[in-house]
Design an enzyme around this catalytic site. Structure first.
Site, short mmCIF file in Angstrom:
data_model
loop_
_atom_site.label_atom_id
_atom_site.label_comp_id
_atom_site.label_asym_id
_atom_site.label_seq_id
_atom_site.Cartn_x
_atom_site.Cartn_y
_atom_site.Cartn_z
N TRP A 135 -34.46 7.31 36.46
CA TRP A 135 -33.39 7.52 36.40
C TRP A 135 -32.78 9.46 36.24
O TRP A 135 -34.01 10.29 36.51
CB TRP A 135 -33.16 7.61 34.73
N ASP A 216 -41.66 6.49 29.54
CA ASP A 216 -40.12 6.50 29.39
C ASP A 216 -40.14 4.95 28.83
O ASP A 216 -39.52 4.39 29.18
CB ASP A 216 -39.48 6.95 30.64
N LYS A 252 -30.01 2.48 22.73
CA LYS A 252 -29.66 1.00 23.33
C LYS A 252 -29.97 0.13 22.08
O LYS A 252 -29.31 -0.89 22.41
CB LYS A 252 -30.19 1.13 24.39
N1 PGU Z 1 -34.65 7.04 29.57
C1 PGU Z 1 -34.40 6.60 30.47
C2 PGU Z 1 -34.76 5.56 31.64
C3 PGU Z 1 -32.65 6.57 30.67
O1 PGU Z 1 -32.30 5.24 31.36
C4 PGU Z 1 -32.14 6.92 29.72
C5 PGU Z 1 -30.49 6.70 29.35
C6 PGU Z 1 -33.11 7.72 28.78
C7 PGU Z 1 -33.92 7.99 28.90
C8 PGU Z 1 -32.13 8.48 27.73
O2 PGU Z 1 -31.39 8.17 26.80
P1 PGU Z 1 -30.75 8.75 25.37
O3 PGU Z 1 -29.71 8.88 24.99
O4 PGU Z 1 -31.67 10.62 25.57
O5 PGU Z 1 -31.99 8.25 24.75
N2 PGU Z 1 -29.59 6.30 30.28
C9 PGU Z 1 -28.45 5.99 30.33
C10 PGU Z 1 -27.86 6.10 29.45
C11 PGU Z 1 -26.27 8.06 30.31
C12 PGU Z 1 -27.47 9.03 30.42
O6 PGU Z 1 -27.48 8.94 31.71
O7 PGU Z 1 -27.87 9.92 29.92
C13 PGU Z 1 -28.02 5.21 32.07
O8 PGU Z 1 -26.79 5.31 31.72
O9 PGU Z 1 -28.86 5.92 32.47
#
Ligand code: PGU
Length: 406
Positions: A135, A216, A252
């Protein structure tokens, strides 16, 4: 008029993920499709508030005894207890032995940040290994927290699967004590997870070298549709009595994206250590955001502590996971039907919210320009943003990109 004192501030680029939504919002085309951000959409392409969440909110509103006082620095006590139980399991010995400290944080991101700052202050090894790729926010969060970021091999583009020998080699040569970021399930962006056997080998290697796992967990329940199955990797590491960190997000799996509700747990060797660790976590949180917001955590606690509501949630969660899995099949079938060159079986093999298509930056740019399809430039698409109605449009775009774009 004199120049602004900020005149030398340069324009920053948009975020690679959230910036996709900004671009999408500007597009006037009726066929535009946002497959960038990992956010669940219904078959009608609409954001979803779970019924069980609506119900919990109604209960909270009707409860006249509720007030809006500050929460403690560590957040809502019930929420913390129930979150630990959700991720480590109802019968977790670590919980029973009071070796776990859990603090409410600002969703997954905030939990990672608080955990990382704690490690930067109190852990002897300042290097964190993150998977390649991962990410996009991970390296930024950890660097700003004061850790030094290195990567370990994870994904092999040639097989579109796990580079397991590369992973073992890189973790094997990491300095003893180094921190290792692991995606608990539904790896973002690749959709490729280790098998149970591979997790066990990773565990053995990490424990033998004293590497510290930092999980995570942003997608518990989204990978398989089962909350327990998606926590197996973490539970494997906790079961050996060793220490670890886990960052949980309810963005999510409960659809609470904007409520910013999550938790950081640190599993320690003894209850005494856990107490001291928690006292230091408070010193990280207090100057950062003082204490966390009450509403989202109250929703989660209401649902987790009531047996019927918990069951209702698991059913709604499974329906979301199943819809994503069915989108995988539909997209795969649509590409096969078009005879699109290449092997697309990874679409149905990958797990979780995303498909890592293998499309390159040029092909992605082509699809955005010609088909108004928005996705991250690394070729990741959010399957949750797709519906039966939009699959043909996406398949046409991929077909055209593969057959005509550079
Ligand atoms: N960890 C991972 C692996 C993730 O994919 C995401 C969110 C988070 C943590 C953080 O999510 P929180 O909203 O803080 O609980 N990834 C999504 C959402 C958009 C973003 O980048 O924040 C994504 O599309 O990769």
């Amino acid at each position: 008029m004199s120049d602004s004192v900020f005149a030398s501030v340069v324009q920053a680029p948009e975020d690679p993920i959230l910036g996709v939504t900004v671009a999408y919002n500007k597009d006037q085309s009726p066929v535009k499709l946002n497959l960038g951000v990992g956010a669940y959409r219904t078959e009608e392409g609409k954001p979803l508030v779970l019924n069980v969440v609506r119900k919990a909110e109604q209960m909270l509103v009707n409860d006249q005894s509720r007030v809006k006082e500050y929460l403690p620095i560590t957040g809502l006590a019930d929420f913390n207890k129930l979150s630990a139980k959700l991720i480590f399991g109802a019968n977790s010995p670590a919980i029973q032995e009071n070796r776990v400290t859990t603090v409410q944080c600002l969703s997954g991101t905030g939990s990672l940040r608080v955990g990382a700052e704690f490690l930067a202050r109190h852990y002897h090894e300042k290097t964190i290994y993150i998977p390649q790729p991962t990410w996009g926010n991970h390296p930024k969060v950890f660097t700003l927290a004061g850790l030094s970021v290195k990567s370990y091999r994870y994904y092999d583009p040639s097989t579109r699967g796990l580079d397991f020998s590369g992973l073992l080699e890189d973790l094997g040569s990491a300095p003893s004590g180094a921190i290792v970021l692991l995606h608990a399930c539904a790896h973002n962006p690749t959709g490729v997870d280790p098998t149970s056997d591979q997790w066990e080998q990773i565990r053995q290697l990490m424990r033998s070298k004293g590497l510290l796992p930092f999980f995570d967990s942003a997608y518990q329940g989204f990978a398989s549709g089962n909350l327990d199955a998606d926590a197996e990797s973490i539970r494997l590491f906790v079961a050996d009595g060793g220490e670890c960190l886990a960052a949980q997000s309810y963005a999510k799996n409960m659809g609470l994206y904007g409520e910013r509700v999550g938790a950081l747990s640190i599993v320690c060797k003894t209850a005494d250590v856990a107490t001291r660790v928690e006292s230091q976590l408070k010193l990280v949180i207090r100057p950062m955001f003082s204490n966390p917001p009450i509403h989202g955590a109250s929703i989660v606690a209401t649902i987790l502590k009531d047996g019927d509501m918990y069951t209702e949630w698991s059913v709604e969660l499974k329906a979301m996971a199943d819809r994503i899995i069915s989108m995988r099949q539909q997209l795969y079938d649509a590409l096969c039907a078009r005879g699109t060159p290449g092997d697309w079986s990874h679409i149905i093999k990958q797990i979780g919210m995303f498909t890592f298509t293998g499309l390159n930056t040029n092909q992605v740019a082509f699809m955005t320009k010609e088909y108004h399809i928005y996705m991250t430039s690394d070729g990741r698409i959010s399957m949750a943003g797709l519906s039966s109605k939009t699959v043909p449009h996406l398949a046409d775009a991929i077909h055209a990109a593969v057959t005509s774009a550079a």
